[in-house]
Each structure stands twice: as C-alpha cells, then as structure tokens.
Design a protein around this motif. Structure first.
Motif, PDB file in Angstrom:
ATOM      1  N   ASN A  71       0.749  -1.267  -0.052  1.00  0.00           N
ATOM      2  CA  ASN A  71       0.038   0.174  -0.016  1.00  0.00           C
ATOM      3  C   ASN A  71       0.783   1.086   0.202  1.00  0.00           C
ATOM      4  O   ASN A  71       0.325   2.261  -0.485  1.00  0.00           O
ATOM      5  N   ASP A 128       0.438   8.286   2.155  1.00  0.00           N
ATOM      6  CA  ASP A 128      -0.538   8.860   1.145  1.00  0.00           C
ATOM      7  C   ASP A 128      -0.413  10.520   1.169  1.00  0.00           C
ATOM      8  O   ASP A 128      -0.345  11.088   2.235  1.00  0.00           O
ATOM      9  N   GLU A 156       1.073  12.973  -6.434  1.00  0.00           N
ATOM     10  CA  GLU A 156       0.189  12.620  -5.337  1.00  0.00           C
ATOM     11  C   GLU A 156       0.134  11.075  -5.253  1.00  0.00           C
ATOM     12  O   GLU A 156      -0.167  10.294  -5.950  1.00  0.00           O
ATOM     13  N   SER A 159      -3.204   5.319  -1.875  1.00  0.00           N
ATOM     14  CA  SER A 159      -3.104   3.935  -1.466  1.00  0.00           C
ATOM     15  C   SER A 159      -2.676   2.912  -2.558  1.00  0.00           C
ATOM     16  O   SER A 159      -3.323   3.070  -3.775  1.00  0.00           O
TER      17      SER A 159
ATOM     18  N   TYR B 450     -10.008  17.791  -1.884  1.00  0.00           N
ATOM     19  CA  TYR B 450      -8.819  17.327  -1.862  1.00  0.00           C
ATOM     20  C   TYR B 450      -8.758  16.601  -0.194  1.00  0.00           C
ATOM     21  O   TYR B 450      -8.450  15.420  -0.202  1.00  0.00           O
ATOM     22  N   ARG B 453     -11.021  13.885  -0.062  1.00  0.00           N
ATOM     23  CA  ARG B 453     -10.591  12.505  -0.563  1.00  0.00           C
ATOM     24  C   ARG B 453      -9.703  12.010   0.440  1.00  0.00           C
ATOM     25  O   ARG B 453      -9.625  10.628   0.332  1.00  0.00           O
ATOM     26  N   GLN B 454      -8.707  12.580   0.855  1.00  0.00           N
ATOM     27  CA  GLN B 454      -7.752  12.135   1.850  1.00  0.00           C
ATOM     28  C   GLN B 454      -8.544  11.498   3.043  1.00  0.00           C
ATOM     29  O   GLN B 454      -8.005  10.360   3.329  1.00  0.00           O
ATOM     30  N   SER B 457     -10.090   8.092   1.909  1.00  0.00           N
ATOM     31  CA  SER B 457      -9.155   7.122   1.720  1.00  0.00           C
ATOM     32  C   SER B 457      -8.601   6.667   3.186  1.00  0.00           C
ATOM     33  O   SER B 457      -8.327   5.354   3.260  1.00  0.00           O
ATOM     34  N   ARG B 461      -9.311   2.638   4.726  1.00  0.00           N
ATOM     35  CA  ARG B 461      -7.870   1.816   5.087  1.00  0.00           C
ATOM     36  C   ARG B 461      -8.295   1.368   6.598  1.00  0.00           C
ATOM     37  O   ARG B 461      -7.780   0.152   7.011  1.00  0.00           O
TER      38      ARG B 461
END
Lengths: 185, 551
Positions: A71, A128, A156, A159, B450, B453-454, B457, B461
C-alpha cells in the motif's frame, strides 16, 4: 659438433625409447587428469551459481514483502529517450528534500541504458498525500559540455503501489537535459 | 511453444520459486509496470544483478521476452536449458543474430567447432553491425585455429574496418610470424590491423590495440634488421601502456644497432624504471652495461652490470618471498587480492599500475589463458560466498524483526488508540462538512475536496484494518518459517562453496607456483649473463694491465 668452445662430443641417448614412451604417456595422462578436474570444477561452479542465484531471488522476494508493504510502496525507474545525446555520469534523487538514492554510472550501466535498459533507481515507502521528487542529473552532452541540472516533479501518492518513470532526454542543437515523468497505474 | 521449451520454461521458473516451497510470491512483477519489464530485465542482465529479476522473467512479454529469459538462464548457470531456448529464439523473428552468436560461443566453449561454425555462419547471415562483425571474427578465429590461414584471411577481408577486424589480422600476423622465416607477410597483416584499429570508435580500446600492434611490428622489424622502420613503429607506442617496457627495450636495441649508443641507453634507462617482471626490462639492465662498454667506459660498464646483478638478486628474493606467500596464504590472496592495494588513491591508480612489482607479476601471470580461468574460478566462488554472506545477514535481521513483531502483536491491545482515531475522524468529517458549506470560490472548494478524498481514503483503510490485521500475523508466521528455511539453505550452500573453493584454490596455487618458478629461472639466466659480462670485463682489464706493464 662444433660449438663456441670447440669440438664437443655428441651425447648418447640418456633415456631409452621404451622409458621415453612411458614418460610421454605419463605426462599425457597427467594433462588429461588436470583438464578433466578443471572441467568437473567448472560444472560444480556452474551448478552452485545457479543455486545461489535462485536462493538470492527468494531472499530478495522475501525482503521486498517485508520491507515494502504494497500500500505504501513507491518505485522510481530511469530510462533514456535519446540514446546518443547524453553520457550519464550520475543521478541523485531526493524525496521531499531528503536524499533517497544516488548512483554513479559505470560504462556497462551507461551502455545498457543507451540500449533500452531500464534502471530501477529507487524502491521505498511513502505515506498518502502530496510529495515532491527532485532529480539531480550530472552528464556530458553530445556537444561535449558537462551539465548538472536539478529537475522537480510534484505527485500525489494514493493507496497502492506508485510506479514513476523518469525519462531523460536532450535534444539538438543545445542538448539541454530534460526529464519527463510518467506515473504507471 | 514446443513441449521441450514448455518443460524448460516451467522447470526454470517454478524451480526459482520452489526453493521457498512456492509460498513466496514474486514481488518484482507487482512492482515493475509490464511496459518497463523488458527494459528492467535487460538492465539487470547487463549489470549482472540477476536476483531481483528472476521473479520478473516469467511475466515478460513482447518480442524480446524469450531472448531475455534465455539470457537469465545462462546467467544463472543453466547452460543446457539456455541453449534450447536460444535455439527457439533463433527460429523466431526477433534477436536471431544475438541468439546464434550466443549459441556459437557456447558450442565453441564446449569444443564442438563444427557446430560453432554453423552458428557463427547463421549469425553472419542474419546479423548486422557489431553482432555480424563478432560472428565473422569467430569464423576467422575458428579457421585460423585449424591452420586454415587463407580461409581466415578471406573472412577477415569481408569485415568492416574496426576493432574486430584489427584483432583478427593481429592474430593472423602472429601465426605468419611463427610459420615464416621472412616476416614480410606478418608485417603486412600488422599494417592492415593498424589501419583497421584506427577506425575503432572506442578510443581507449583502439589505443591499447594499436600499442600492441606497434610493438609487434617493431619486434619483427628488429628481427629483420630494418632498424629505421623499427624505431618508427616503436616510437608510436604510448608511454603508459603495458607494452611500454618492451617497446623501450627494443627501441634501444634498434638505436644501438645503428650505432647510436647514447640514445639507446636513454631508452634502456627508461625501461629500467619498470618492474623486472615485464618482458625486456632485465635485458635493458644488461644493455646499459653493454652501452657503456661499447662507448669506451669500462668502469661505468662494470658498475652497471654490478647494479643489474644486485637488481636480479633482489628480484630472486622477491620471487622467493612471493612463492612462500603463495604456499602460506594461497595464490589468490598473495597475487590477486594483495595486488589491489586498498590504499591506492584513484588519481594515482594509473601510474601505480605499471610500477608495482606484484601487480606486474599478476599481469604477466594472467597472460596465460589457463591462469585466467583458474583465477576466475576462485573469484567467482568468493563472489558467490560473499553474496550468500550478505543474504545470511539480511535473513538474520528479518528473523529478529519478525520475532520481535510477533511478540509485540501478542502483547498489544490498541483499543484506546483505535477509539481515539474513530472520534478524530468523526470530528474532522464534521468540520469539513461545515467548511464545505462556507466555502467561497473554486480554490477553496478544490482544497476541501482534496482533504475530503484524503479523509475518505484513510477511512477505507481504517475500516479494512481488522481484516488485514487478522491475516497479518499469520502471514508473518509463514514468512518466519520461510526465512528460517532460507537461512538453513544459505549455510548448506556456503559449506558447498567452501569445499569447491579448496579444489579451485589448489589448482590456482599449482599454476602460480609454476609461474614463479619459471620467473626465478629467468632471473637466474639474467644473473648468469651479467656475471659472464663482468668476467669478460675483468679479463679484458687484466689483459690491458699486463699489456701496459710489458710496455
């Protein structure tokens, strides 16, 4: 027989022909044995090379699994676009201003890159988010100039594995080095 | 894909993974994009780092895939399997000439010259550029080694100007020089080689070859008493070349034969600066005395010969010590490793190369092909041993880290940290939603998008963490078992290498001791010559004294 120091008596055969035959066959047998020993040794070395290479590949695979979780993995590859334009001396790589890789090129490596080889310059891990990659290239251009250029790329990281290809190019007439970056999904 | 090929293909690549019981998954193919795989494999093959690409090889696609796989097989010591795959590649559309050339070399190495010729001819037929030149060179060399000089010459005549044609003509000249009493044929071949070598684009390689050619031409000219021609050739030899000492000596000989003893002694004096191991240096020491003698300075001549005597005696002691060290530490350490000189600065490396006696003996020793093979065997085994030592160290670190990690996982609850992360995520989501309502302008909206989205994500996870964590300890346990198995395999392989190295080292020691004995004998001959010269000189001086007394 006339020599520098007067007449010299001719010498009789000191070793009988029978004994000479034995000597010759003995020497031949020794030569053959040495050659056979060398061949068998070469075969053993070849077999060991094969085993060690496979073993190293297994350890490398384990290393990759342990050190670079999928990842967060980032890999940077280097290729040459114009094979005649630049003689690459070295490349330094910085991720977020931290030096992560530097490579001084040998003739063999340079030739391989010029013939279409791709160098895996860096494999590491990144969180990330947004990051900056800086490459410092030292090279000799086709017009016999030494050049040092700093080239930056922002990217950028999401994952999953990020694969970045750095393509080095220099175009006539000024042969100014230029790098293009490509992200592989 | 034929049955045989399929079998090799399967055995090679499955074997690569079978060592780890098929559990270790290939990682290089996940990391390298399919479009770059060929290039990555090519670079690894060219630079000799095979381990990272072994797992990549089965995934290669495209025209070059089979050729690269065959090279990986060859590089990893599976010669017979590589040969079959190269034949398959030759039957396809890509890399035909390269495969034919590899096959020709493999056949030649196995001593099957007719098969080698067949493959060289195929490489010549389908190849171009450097590959074709190497193939024709191979044909010429095979013909030459079978005593067919005319046929070799015809092959060479069909080649382009450059390095390979030059080497071919140089070898042909060596054969002519051995066969003929009159060296004119050899000199013509050498002149052609010179013209070819000048066209080589690789300047360093061209310079080295030209030095060799000038030296050989100079030697042949001296032998036929064409001294002007000889000095012309020898003066072109570079002063930083392996051929320099011998060229300086021969240059002195040519000058002395023309009566110019003073200039001859200058050349010999320069040759004397090199170690006695190089051809021509011991003769240059002798020549100095001879020069003084002929020029009418018997006192200086005597001193020169005494100095030469002392130098030869000193060299015999050096050689005796070298033989002793070979017996004690082995030839590889005494000759090869110690000659490297770890303290050498890079900017001095060139000038040191030709002036260190031990390195000079190493270079002379390595002139014999048998010696090169013997040194190569030991060096390769040492390299394999070092590779395994590195792998063993890596595995030690992995095993310790995995054992530590499993211990930590067992003792860690982590519930409080998890709850804190959940609440922080909720707080951040709420804040972002509020800000989204207040956002004015596309710039702010973009930044917020942005951040969302971070955050999304991270949430994904986090949500999958439990599932992944459950499998994690199991995977580490499996990897720990594999690492321990690999560590045991490393120890076994190291032991095997140690045993084979003993035999390889003994073979090298035998050759090196024979070489040192021959060099000691050469010094004894040189010593005999100087002593003879000194005896003649004393005899002459005694007779002169008697003559003066009588007068």
């Amino acid at each position: 027989m006339k020599t520098l120091f007067g007449i010299q008596k001719s010498q009789h055969c000191r070793i009988s022909p029978w004994n000479r035959g034995l000597w010759v066959s003995g020497i031949l047998a020794a030569l053959v044995t040495t050659s056979v020993a060398a061949t068998s040794l070469d075969e053993q070395i070849e077999r060991l090379t094969s085993e060690v290479t496979r073993h190293s590949a297994s350890v490398h695979a384990l290393e990759q699994q342990l050190l670079h979780p999928v990842n967060t993995r980032v890999a940077v590859f280097l290729t040459l676009q114009n094979r005649q334009a630049l003689d690459l001396d070295s490349v330094e790589l910085f991720l977020n201003d931290q030096p992560v890789a530097s490579h001084l090129y040998s003739d063999t490596e340079r030739t391989s890159l010029e013939q279409g080889g791709v160098q895996q310059l860096f494999v590491g891990n990144l969180a990330d988010g947004s990051h900056q990659l800086k490459a410092v290239v030292n090279a000799r251009s086709a017009n016999k100039r030494f050049v040092r250029r700093e080239l930056e790329h922002r990217f950028e990281k999401r994952s999953g594995t990020l694969r970045l290809q750095m393509t080095l190019d220099a175009r006539a007439p000024d042969y100014e080095p230029d790098v293009t970056f490509r992200e592989w999904k | 894909m034929t049955g045989q090929k399929r079998q090799i293909y399967r055995s090679s690549w499955l074997l690569a993974l079978a060592i780890s019981q098929g559990v270790l998954s290939a990682s290089a193919d996940e990391l390298v994009p399919a479009e770059l795989a060929d290039g990555v494999a090519r670079y690894a093959l060219d630079t000799g780092h095979l381990a990272p690409v072994i797992s990549l090889a089965p995934t290669l696609t495209g025209d070059s895939a089979d050729y690269l796989r065959a090279r990986v097989l060859l590089g990893s010591g599976q010669t017979q399997e590589a040969k079959v795959l190269f034949e398959e590649v030759f039957a396809s559309n890509a890399h035909r000439a390269e495969s034919a050339l590899e096959l020709a070399r493999l056949e030649a190495a196995e001593g099957d010259s007719s098969a080698a010729v067949r493959w060289y001819q195929e490489a010549n037929r389908v190849g171009f550029g450097e590959i074709r030149q190497q193939a024709v060179f191979g044909l010429a060399e095979t013909a030459r080694s079978q005593g067919q000089a005319d046929s070799a010459g015809q092959y060479l005549a069909s080649m382009d100007d450059g390095y390979w044609a030059a080497v071919g003509y140089m070898n042909l000249a060596a054969d002519f020089a051995k066969q003929d009493l009159n060296p004119s044929r050899a000199l013509v071949a050498l002149r052609v080689a010179m013209a070819m070598a000048v066209k080589d684009q690789d300047r360093g390689r061209s310079r080295d070859l030209l030095d060799q050619l000038y030296l050989r031409a100079g030697f042949l000219s001296v032998r036929t008493e064409e001294y002007d021609k000889a000095t012309d050739f020898l003066e072109k030899v570079s002063l930083e070349s392996y051929a320099t000492p011998q060229a300086l000596y021969l240059h002195g000989v040519a000058l002395s034969e023309r009566g110019n003893y003073r200039a001859a002694m200058q050349s010999w004096h320069r040759a004397k600066k090199f170690p006695l191991a190089f051809p021509g240096v011991s003769d240059a020491w002798l020549g100095m005395g001879r020069g003084y003698d002929v020029a009418g300075y018997p006192g200086q001549a005597g001193e020169s010969w005494l100095a030469a005597n002392a130098a030869y005696e000193g060299e015999r002691v050096t050689l005796g010590k070298l033989a002793q060290r070979i017996r004690q530490d082995g030839a590889y350490k005494a000759l090869v490793e110690d000659a490297r000189g770890a303290d050498a600065q890079w900017f001095l490396a060139d000038s040191r190369t030709l002036t260190q006696p031990r390195l000079a003996y190493l270079l002379r020793f390595l002139e014999q092909p048998g010696a090169q093979a013997a040194v190569h065997r030991v060096a390769k085994l040492d390299d394999l041993y070092l590779t395994l030592a590195g792998r063993k160290h890596d595995l030690d670190v992995f095993i310790r880290a995995m054992e530590g990690h499993l211990g930590e996982v067992g003792s860690r609850s982590g519930n409080s940290a998890r709850a804190a992360l959940v609440s922080k995520h909720e707080r951040l989501s709420a804040t972002l939603a509020q800000l989204r309502e207040q956002a004015a302008g596309s710039g702010q909206a973009g930044k917020l998008g942005y951040l969302e989205r971070q955050l999304r994500s991270s949430a994904q996870r986090f949500a999958s963490l439990d599932g992944r964590a459950a499998g994690h300890s199991k995977a580490i346990n499996t990897q720990l078992i594999q690492a321990r198995q690999l560590q045991a395999a490393t120890g076994r392989l190291q032991e095997q290498i140690r045993q084979v190295r003993v035999s390889a080292s003994a073979m090298l020691d035998e050759k090196a001791l024979a070489f040192v004995a021959a060099e000691q004998q050469r010094m004894v001959h040189a010593l005999d010559k100087t002593e003879q010269q000194i005896a003649h000189l004393y005899e002459y001086l005694a007779l002169e004294n008697i003559g003066e007394g009588l007068r």
